[in-house]
Design a protein around this motif. Structure first.
Motif, PDB file in Angstrom:
ATOM      1  N   HIS A  12       0.867  -1.189   0.000  1.00 49.84           N
ATOM      2  CA  HIS A  12       0.000   0.000   0.000  1.00 49.84           C
ATOM      3  C   HIS A  12       0.899   1.234   0.000  1.00 49.84           C
ATOM      4  CE1 HIS A  12      -3.064   2.789   1.531  1.00 49.84           C
ATOM      5  NE2 HIS A  12      -3.975   1.838   1.443  1.00 49.84           N
ATOM      6  N   ASP A  13       0.382   2.381  -0.462  1.00 53.99           N
ATOM      7  CA  ASP A  13       1.138   3.638  -0.382  1.00 53.99           C
ATOM      8  C   ASP A  13       1.588   3.908   1.049  1.00 53.99           C
ATOM      9  OD1 ASP A  13       0.498   4.043  -2.978  1.00 53.99           O
ATOM     10  OD2 ASP A  13      -1.002   5.595  -2.607  1.00 53.99           O
ATOM     11  N   SER A  14       2.694   4.617   1.179  1.00 47.13           N
ATOM     12  CA  SER A  14       3.148   5.117   2.476  1.00 47.13           C
ATOM     13  C   SER A  14       3.109   4.030   3.550  1.00 47.13           C
ATOM     14  CB  SER A  14       2.294   6.316   2.912  1.00 47.13           C
ATOM     15  OG  SER A  14       2.400   7.332   1.939  1.00 47.13           O
ATOM     16  N   ALA A  15       3.865   2.987   3.298  1.00 45.54           N
ATOM     17  CA  ALA A  15       3.886   1.836   4.205  1.00 45.54           C
ATOM     18  C   ALA A  15       5.047   1.956   5.188  1.00 45.54           C
ATOM     19  CB  ALA A  15       4.032   0.556   3.394  1.00 45.54           C
ATOM     20  N   GLN A  16       4.964   1.162   6.243  1.00 44.76           N
ATOM     21  CA  GLN A  16       6.106   0.993   7.148  1.00 44.76           C
ATOM     22  C   GLN A  16       6.187  -0.476   7.523  1.00 44.76           C
ATOM     23  OE1 GLN A  16       5.523   4.021  10.315  1.00 44.76           O
ATOM     24  NE2 GLN A  16       7.689   4.443   9.928  1.00 44.76           N
ATOM     25  N   LYS A  17       7.404  -0.945   7.754  1.00 44.90           N
ATOM     26  CA  LYS A  17       7.557  -2.321   8.220  1.00 44.90           C
ATOM     27  C   LYS A  17       7.143  -2.376   9.689  1.00 44.90           C
ATOM     28  CE  LYS A  17      11.178  -3.598   4.950  1.00 44.90           C
ATOM     29  NZ  LYS A  17      12.609  -3.937   4.740  1.00 44.90           N
ATOM     30  N   THR A  18       6.232  -3.272   9.988  1.00 42.90           N
ATOM     31  CA  THR A  18       5.723  -3.350  11.363  1.00 42.90           C
ATOM     32  C   THR A  18       5.760  -4.799  11.846  1.00 42.90           C
ATOM     33  OG1 THR A  18       3.497  -3.660  10.507  1.00 42.90           O
ATOM     34  CG2 THR A  18       4.138  -1.403  11.070  1.00 42.90           C
ATOM     35  N   TYR A  19       5.518  -4.939  13.133  1.00 40.72           N
ATOM     36  CA  TYR A  19       5.342  -6.276  13.699  1.00 40.72           C
ATOM     37  C   TYR A  19       3.866  -6.652  13.654  1.00 40.72           C
ATOM     38  CZ  TYR A  19      10.079  -6.027  15.586  1.00 40.72           C
ATOM     39  OH  TYR A  19      11.438  -5.942  15.719  1.00 40.72           O
ATOM     40  N   TYR A  20       3.626  -7.946  13.635  1.00 46.20           N
ATOM     41  CA  TYR A  20       2.252  -8.445  13.727  1.00 46.20           C
ATOM     42  C   TYR A  20       1.677  -8.046  15.091  1.00 46.20           C
ATOM     43  CZ  TYR A  20      -1.624 -11.706  13.108  1.00 46.20           C
ATOM     44  OH  TYR A  20      -2.871 -12.272  12.969  1.00 46.20           O
ATOM     45  N   TRP A  21       0.358  -7.858  15.125  1.00 44.84           N
ATOM     46  CA  TRP A  21      -0.257  -7.310  16.348  1.00 44.84           C
ATOM     47  C   TRP A  21      -0.169  -8.274  17.532  1.00 44.84           C
ATOM     48  CZ3 TRP A  21      -4.352  -9.734  18.763  1.00 44.84           C
ATOM     49  CH2 TRP A  21      -5.019 -10.711  18.019  1.00 44.84           C
ATOM     50  N   ASP A  22      -0.077  -9.570  17.264  1.00 46.79           N
ATOM     51  CA  ASP A  22      -0.041 -10.537  18.358  1.00 46.79           C
ATOM     52  C   ASP A  22       1.328 -11.231  18.372  1.00 46.79           C
ATOM     53  OD1 ASP A  22      -1.021 -11.837  20.533  1.00 46.79           O
ATOM     54  OD2 ASP A  22      -2.495 -13.054  19.461  1.00 46.79           O
ATOM     55  N   LYS A  23       1.693 -11.752  19.524  1.00 45.59           N
ATOM     56  CA  LYS A  23       3.028 -12.355  19.658  1.00 45.59           C
ATOM     57  C   LYS A  23       3.074 -13.783  19.099  1.00 45.59           C
ATOM     58  CE  LYS A  23       4.686  -9.951  23.773  1.00 45.59           C
ATOM     59  NZ  LYS A  23       5.122 -10.156  25.160  1.00 45.59           N
ATOM     60  N   TYR A  24       4.255 -14.190  18.673  1.00 45.25           N
ATOM     61  CA  TYR A  24       4.546 -15.561  18.225  1.00 45.25           C
ATOM     62  C   TYR A  24       3.541 -16.102  17.194  1.00 45.25           C
ATOM     63  CZ  TYR A  24       7.760 -15.246  22.080  1.00 45.25           C
ATOM     64  OH  TYR A  24       8.752 -14.827  22.913  1.00 45.25           O
ATOM     65  N   PRO A  25       3.305 -15.360  16.120  1.00 44.69           N
ATOM     66  CA  PRO A  25       2.382 -15.865  15.092  1.00 44.69           C
ATOM     67  C   PRO A  25       3.052 -16.950  14.243  1.00 44.69           C
ATOM     68  CG  PRO A  25       3.372 -13.831  14.346  1.00 44.69           C
ATOM     69  CD  PRO A  25       3.889 -14.072  15.751  1.00 44.69           C
ATOM     70  N   CYS A  26       2.301 -17.464  13.284  1.00 41.24           N
ATOM     71  CA  CYS A  26       2.816 -18.519  12.390  1.00 41.24           C
ATOM     72  C   CYS A  26       4.136 -18.115  11.743  1.00 41.24           C
ATOM     73  CB  CYS A  26       1.784 -18.809  11.301  1.00 41.24           C
ATOM     74  SG  CYS A  26       1.263 -17.337  10.381  1.00 41.24           S
ATOM     75  N   CYS A  27       4.246 -16.837  11.361  1.00 43.08           N
ATOM     76  CA  CYS A  27       5.448 -16.409  10.640  1.00 43.08           C
ATOM     77  C   CYS A  27       6.694 -16.423  11.525  1.00 43.08           C
ATOM     78  CB  CYS A  27       5.234 -15.018  10.030  1.00 43.08           C
ATOM     79  SG  CYS A  27       4.199 -15.074   8.551  1.00 43.08           S
ATOM     80  N   SER A  28       6.502 -16.512  12.850  1.00 43.67           N
ATOM     81  CA  SER A  28       7.676 -16.689  13.716  1.00 43.67           C
ATOM     82  C   SER A  28       8.204 -18.121  13.580  1.00 43.67           C
ATOM     83  CB  SER A  28       7.318 -16.408  15.183  1.00 43.67           C
ATOM     84  OG  SER A  28       6.505 -17.438  15.730  1.00 43.67           O
ATOM     85  N   GLY A  29       7.352 -19.021  13.097  1.00 44.19           N
ATOM     86  CA  GLY A  29       7.764 -20.413  12.926  1.00 44.19           C
ATOM     87  C   GLY A  29       8.509 -20.651  11.626  1.00 44.19           C
TER      88      GLY A  29
END
Ligand SMILES: [Zn+2]
Length: 609
Positions: free
Chosen positions: A392-409
């Motif tokens: 999306h326009d004007s993006a920033q790299k952020t963390y997922y809102w909840d801890k230890y999601p699937c992508c942490s695996g």
């Protein structure tokens, strides 16, 4: 269910003993990693983790950071939900988020993936601390598994996503067995799979079928690792189980006939399921599964991918030819599920390279690594992880809102796998797939050969390959000539131009009797080009520089079309030894490769006017 398991076990006991012997025999001879005891030969082999070393550059730096990050996870906290369920002392704070706590809908779900990633890092580096951690985690986990093999962290875990959890735990134990040399993990693996069967659906369900049991589950990703378990144990029960979960009717059958059934499906898990098709092709020899995987890759390339190589806005595949990728740039910031998606993508690409010998799948690995997961924000150390790339326009790299999601695996798995994406081997030579400072050692004609690669790629557009042999060796060196190339590649051997074809989207093949210290120079000239998000949005473009997707930093988002070219004023401007940006004339619009963006606001797709 338990009785049926026992019958299968007894029925197959004799066959198991014979097959297990074959498995050991093959492994002792150093058979192909992903093809042990396979019915179908592969053209090209995947290296083992310890064969390739990353020596520097951005991939090696991320490899080291992610290795260190997962090495620092606390074992007591990782084991806590399992110890709690087993009634054992469970010291340590709950990790929270998806992992454990009152809001965790799938407790312990990433344990197997953390174990898998660490085992691969252990295999790749031989680091004693990592080997030790894998051993302690497997032993700690084994203490929580009762004789019946029940390994879920809680009743919630065994009902919410029993197939997902089993698939991940299974791979973690297999990787610990295979790459960390833990022989005990193999028996535990077999027991844990058998213990999970009563909690699985009776067949593979696609999510839209809305099965009564665990509708959010991904039972259709089970076969790949069940086939690995079959190969590790020699127990045909696991082969039969794998076949039960092949999603033939709604997915592999139509894909094998060229019917695009991707739209609407959950993106990551269905790409991951294609690895099950590949493994089914290897073990069962049915080329329906090969055709399904090859066709799906075509559909992915033609109808689903952003300029980064990512796909699946809001985690769903889009209807082709409707401009929906372009529309998604305005409607969501969840553009690509990055660690999970890139993990599944690279794994699939490795299978397809090994079956076909085609470099297009290597192009796909390069594209998605440099433009998605290499740019993932590092874990915070407090359970926060990068999940979505945002186009999306004007993006920033952020963390997922909840801890230890699937992508942490999947993060430690995909990053540890950088090693096995760099090179492949065949009976007649070596394939150079990624241009990364690295070394690879393999055996050809009975002698050990080492290739060392020196390069600043992708911050330079050339690489040097040096061979070390004890005695002259005749073989072919295959070098991937990327599909993005717009002017000819240059290849030379010991300073003399190599008279070989170097067509983009093919491997250039240099066959000779190699002498010690023979050196190959490869130049792959980078140029600027633009890539529209889809046909319906021809003026919504990403700027590409060689393999890299460049994003506008702190940007306005409208640029005259002619400006997005070298002749229109774009020039590459190095400003430190390791970073660069592209500058656009007097307006000073700055572009950076996505992987070099930190906290800055960025825009991926520029509106061309
Ligand atoms: Zn994920």
């Amino acid at each position: 269910m338990e009785n049926r398991s026992r019958r299968h076990f007894l029925k197959n006991a004799a066959a198991t003993a014979v097959a297990a012997f074959v498995v050991r025999g093959r492994r002792a001879q150093g058979a192909l990693v992903e093809a042990e005891v396979s019915a179908t030969p592969q053209k090209i082999g995947v290296f083992q983790y310890g064969d390739v070393k990353l020596l520097g550059g951005p991939l090696a730096q991320q490899f080291q950071r992610i290795h260190a990050s997962y090495l620092s996870l606390n074992n007591d906290q990782l084991l806590k939900p399992f110890r709690h369920r087993a009634g054992l002392p469970d010291p340590g704070e709950e990790l929270g988020g998806w992992y454990q706590g009152p809001d965790a809908n799938n407790p312990g779900q990433c344990f197997g993936q953390y174990l898998s990633g660490l085992a691969r890092f252990a295999g790749a580096t031989g680091a004693p601390a990592t080997l030790n951690k894998v051993k302690n985690l497997v032993n700690g986990f084994a203490e929580t598994v009762p004789p019946n093999g029940y390994s879920y962290a809680s009743v919630q875990a065994s009902t919410f996503a029993p197939a997902y959890d089993l698939d991940k735990t299974e791979r973690g134990l297999w990787d610990a067995y295979r790459w960390a040399g833990l022989a005990d993990a193999k028996d535990l693996l077999a027991r844990v799979v058998k213990g999970a069967v009563p909690y699985l659906p009776t067949r593979a369900y696609d999510q839209y079928e809305n099965p009564v049991q665990s509708p959010a589950d991904e039972s259709y990703t089970l076969p790949e690792n069940l086939f690995f378990t079959y190969e590790a144990t020699g127990d045909a029960y696991f082969k039969e189980l794998a076949q039960r979960y092949l999603l033939d009717k709604s997915y592999f059958n139509p894909l094998s006939e060229g019917v695009n059934v991707l739209p609407g499906l959950h993106a990551y898990s269905h790409i991951n399921a294609l690895s099950s098709a590949c493994k089914a092709y290897l073990v069962l020899g049915d080329d329906k599964y090969l055709r399904a995987a090859l066709n799906a890759w075509d559909m992915l390339e033609k109808t689903q991918q952003f300029a980064s190589g990512g796909w699946g806005p809001n985690e769903r595949f889009v209807e082709p030819n409707k401009g929906l990728l372009g529309e998604s740039l305005k409607t969501t910031r969840n553009s690509f599920e990055t660690p999970c998606g890139s993990y599944a993508h690279c794994k699939l690409a490795r299978y397809l390279i090994s079956f076909t010998g085609e470099s297009r799948y290597g192009d796909g690995i390069e594209q998605i690594i440099y433009n998605t997961v290499l740019g993932a924000k590092d874990p915070s150390g407090a359970g926060q992880f990068f999940y979505y790339s945002d186009y999306h326009d004007s993006a920033q790299k952020t963390y997922y809102w909840d801890k230890y999601p699937c992508c942490s695996g999947t993060l430690p798995q995909v990053v540890a796998d950088y090693t096995v994406n760099c090179y492949f081997h065949s009976a007649d030579g070596l394939y150079v797939n990624l241009f990364v400072p690295s070394e690879v050692t393999w055996t050809h004609g009975g002698q050990s050969i080492k290739l060392t690669q020196n390069t600043a790629y992708p911050e330079a557009d050339s690489t040097q390959l040096r061979l070390q042999v004890d005695a002259p060796a005749e073989f072919t060196l295959y070098i991937r000539i990327p599909g993005w190339l717009q002017s000819p590649a240059k290849l030379s051997v010991n300073g003399k131009s190599a008279a070989v074809s170097s067509e983009p989207r093919k491997f250039a093949a240099i066959h000779r009797r190699w002498q010690n210290n023979d050196t190959v120079e490869v130049e792959l000239p980078f140029t600027f080009r633009v890539q529209a998000v889809d046909e319906q949005h021809p003026n919504n473009v990403a700027l590409m520089w060689g393999p890299l997707m460049m994003v506008a930093v702190n940007s306005p988002i409208t640029i005259a079309g002619a400006a997005l070219s070298s002749t229109g004023g774009l020039s590459r401007s190095p400003y430190t030894n390791s970073q660069f940006e592209a500058l656009r004339g007097p307006d000073k619009i700055r572009f950076k490769p996505f992987y070099q963006v930190n906290e800055e606001t960025y825009t991926t797709y520029i509106q061309r006017v």
